[in-house]
Design an enzyme around this catalytic site. Structure first.
Site, short mmCIF file in Angstrom:
data_model
loop_
_atom_site.label_atom_id
_atom_site.label_comp_id
_atom_site.label_asym_id
_atom_site.label_seq_id
_atom_site.Cartn_x
_atom_site.Cartn_y
_atom_site.Cartn_z
N CYS A 115 10.89 1.37 -5.11
CA CYS A 115 11.51 1.79 -3.48
C CYS A 115 11.58 2.54 -3.08
O CYS A 115 12.16 3.42 -3.54
CB CYS A 115 13.09 0.81 -3.19
SG CYS A 115 13.24 0.88 -1.42
N CYS B 232 12.07 -6.51 -9.76
CA CYS B 232 10.73 -7.48 -10.33
C CYS B 232 10.92 -7.68 -8.48
O CYS B 232 11.45 -7.15 -7.39
CB CYS B 232 11.24 -8.27 -11.23
SG CYS B 232 12.78 -9.18 -10.48
N CYS C 270 -5.38 -9.95 1.45
CA CYS C 270 -6.14 -11.24 0.27
C CYS C 270 -6.79 -12.14 0.14
O CYS C 270 -8.40 -12.62 -0.47
CB CYS C 270 -4.88 -11.01 -1.15
SG CYS C 270 -4.11 -12.58 0.21
N HIS D 210 -1.00 -15.60 -2.73
CA HIS D 210 -1.67 -14.71 -3.12
C HIS D 210 -2.89 -15.09 -3.57
O HIS D 210 -2.86 -15.74 -4.31
CB HIS D 210 -1.18 -13.60 -3.99
CG HIS D 210 -2.25 -12.25 -4.48
ND1 HIS D 210 -2.20 -11.68 -3.06
CD2 HIS D 210 -2.58 -11.74 -5.52
CE1 HIS D 210 -2.99 -10.17 -4.72
NE2 HIS D 210 -3.26 -10.99 -5.27
#
Length: 556
Positions: free
Chosen positions: A71, A79, A190, A487
């Site tokens: 962060c 995670c 993506c 993704h």
């Protein structure tokens, strides 16, 4: 002319709103604080080193097997699940850094985001490390002429940081086929990167652009400083097959595509299949404008239709008199439903999980999906069609078959279901088994009709050509994660070796990894073209300066 009023042909896409808010509040302070944490390995891959732990772990669950994120506000390492929790619980903790890939991640958008200022910070640290490596090679090079040559190759002008290379870590990397190059994620792109990787390796499409069939120098739109989708596609092909290994940023293409598909011009995640259709439609439209023609899709000479266009035959048979009405429609791809009748369950062991036992996974097959696609279907009572023979609306059945096969076949798996009644959407997570070699002859109109007539040996006056029905797989676009925050990744098969293209990162994988993936789009090409393309694919010569050194990530 007022030069200030002229819009540039290309601009780097603006960051997402959350990244823009972060930079407005903190500037580049967070990026600068990472300088001492960036570590560039001998392969040129930059990672983020955290604390003194050899293996970084999640601060909350102590996990280390999944991706970890740092962060930029509180410097906590977590995670993905806890990164998203941190985003929701702490206002402003939206931006983090993937410590293994040195890429920005937005917890609100749930995807990678691109910022050239962050790339500059990574490269700045890389240049410092390069000077150290260069000095080391100079001292050693006094005792070895071979090392002196290597040292001189590294002694580059630091002002041209985009050309900075780093030392190759493995000799095997020099055998990567030319054209394998990562694509930087520009913020929820993506979906675009995965489809581009597949299209870049369609043999007829690749040969068309690399042979200069679309000449950027003589393009009228480009000469008028206007956006041309074909020119920008041509630029991507040139860049990807230049031999450069550093990830490429397709910002100019993205902006050009936005001009064609204004309804999709946003930083939200888009559907890869929708982008694929939109791009082929854009190529078709632009080529017709250049030729000043308006061809139908069935006989269009544009490169998109010459490569992907096939012909679908639809036979509607009256169940009263047996009269059959036949229509033909062009297709650019075939969308397949997962076949529940050919679905079976497999058991997978939960290795490394806190829960013991196994999980049942529903599995279907691509052959079963094609069988379902060409299976006769009885139309409902509300779908009665007018029979030309009976001269009234009658119950009927419908059967699809393939009248003409394309050079490259794209099969899309319908994994997303949308209920208009419940106003909900869900993703179907079934596993799909797909062959690497595919025989499409059972689904041709000639085969379907002969089977319908009892497999009689009859002469078939259909629209089928002499195009081969034997195909080889060359690309698989996969989707992982949930419907809202998934993704896309592409697997490419070049010279019978599989490569995983995950945005900027290219890695070798085995067949088992590809077969276990959750495929969304499967690309096949005629077997003859596949083998011919493999013979033409070259490897970067290990002696060349450009390819004996790997460029740093994010330098394009």
């Amino acid at each position: 002319m007022d030069l200030s009023a002229v819009k540039p042909r290309c601009s780097v896409p603006k960051p997402c709103n959350h990244l823009a808010d972060y930079k407005l509040k903190y500037g580049l302070t967070g990026y600068d604080s990472l300088q001492d944490k960036f570590v560039t390995g001998p392969n040129g891959k930059t990672t983020v080193c955290t604390a003194d732990k050899k293996i970084p772990r999640c601060f909350f669950c102590d996990g280390y097997r999944e991706r970890l994120y740092l962060c930029l506000i509180c410097s906590s390492v977590s995670c993905l699940d806890h990164t998203l929790l941190d985003t929701r619980s702490d206002c402003g903790h939206d931006i983090a850094v993937d410590i293994n890939r040195s890429e920005l991640y937005c917890g609100r958008c749930r995807d990678q985001v691109y910022d050239p200022d962050f790339d500059t910070a990574v490269v700045s640290k890389y240049k410092k490390d390069l000077i150290v490596h260069s000095n080391a090679f100079e001292s050693i090079g006094e005792r070895s002429s071979k090392r002196r040559r290597l040292s001189s190759a590294i002694d580059l002008d630091l002002k041209k940081w985009k050309e900075l290379p780093c030392i190759r870590d493995q000799r095997a990397k020099s055998c990567y086929p030319i054209g394998l190059r990562g694509l930087n994620n520009l913020g929820n792109t993506c979906f675009m990167n995965s489809v581009l990787q597949a299209l870049l390796h369609v043999p007829p499409l690749r040969n068309y652009f690399l042979s200069g069939r679309h000449n950027r120098g003589t393009c009228q739109k480009r000469s008028l400083d206007r956006f041309c989708l074909l020119c920008d596609i041509d630029i991507i092909f040139s860049a990807m097959f230049s031999g450069d290994r550093s990830p490429y940023s397709p910002a100019q293409f993205l902006y050009s595509w936005w001009q064609h598909s204004a309804n999709l011009a946003s930083y939200e995640q888009q559907d890869a299949h929708e982008f694929f259709i939109s791009l082929l439609d854009g190529i078709h439209e632009k080529e017709n404008k250049l030729r000043d023609t308006n061809n139908d899709a069935a006989d269009c000479p544009c490169i998109a239709h010459r490569v992907f266009s096939g012909l679908l035959r639809s036979d509607v048979t009256c169940l009263t008199c047996g009269f059959t009405s036949t229509t033909y429609d062009p297709f650019m791809d075939i969308s397949l439903h997962l076949d529940p009748s050919h679905c079976f369950s497999t058991e997978t062991t939960n290795k490394g999980s806190k829960l013991n036992g196994s999980t049942s996974v529903s599995t279907s097959t691509l052959i079963g999906c094609l069988d379902l696609f060409t299976k006769p279907e009885k139309l409902g009572s509300d779908q009665k069609l007018h029979c030309q023979n009976c001269q009234q609306r009658q119950d009927s059945s419908k059967q699809l078959s393939i009248g003409r096969l394309p050079l490259a076949l794209c099969l899309q798996v319908k994994r997303f279901e949308h209920s208009l009644v419940r106003k909900t959407s869900r993703k179907i997570d079934w596993h799909l088994q797909f062959p690497f070699s595919l025989d499409m002859s059972p689904y041709l109109s000639s085969s379907i009709i002969r089977k319908r007539l009892g497999n009689r040996i009859l002469r078939f006056d259909g629209d089928e050509t002499d195009v081969s029905a034997d195909y080889e797989i060359f690309a698989v676009v996969t989707h992982s994660g949930m419907l809202e925050s998934g993704h896309y990744v592409t697997y490419l098969r070049l010279k019978n070796q599989w490569y995983r293209c995950d945005d900027a990162w290219i890695t070798e994988v085995d067949e088992a990894t590809v077969r276990a993936s959750q495929c969304y789009m499967v690309f096949y090409v005629q077997k003859m073209l596949y083998h011919k393309a493999n013979d033409e694919i070259g490897c970067a010569p290990s002696s060349s300066r450009r390819d004996s050194l790997l460029s740093v990530v994010g330098c394009c």
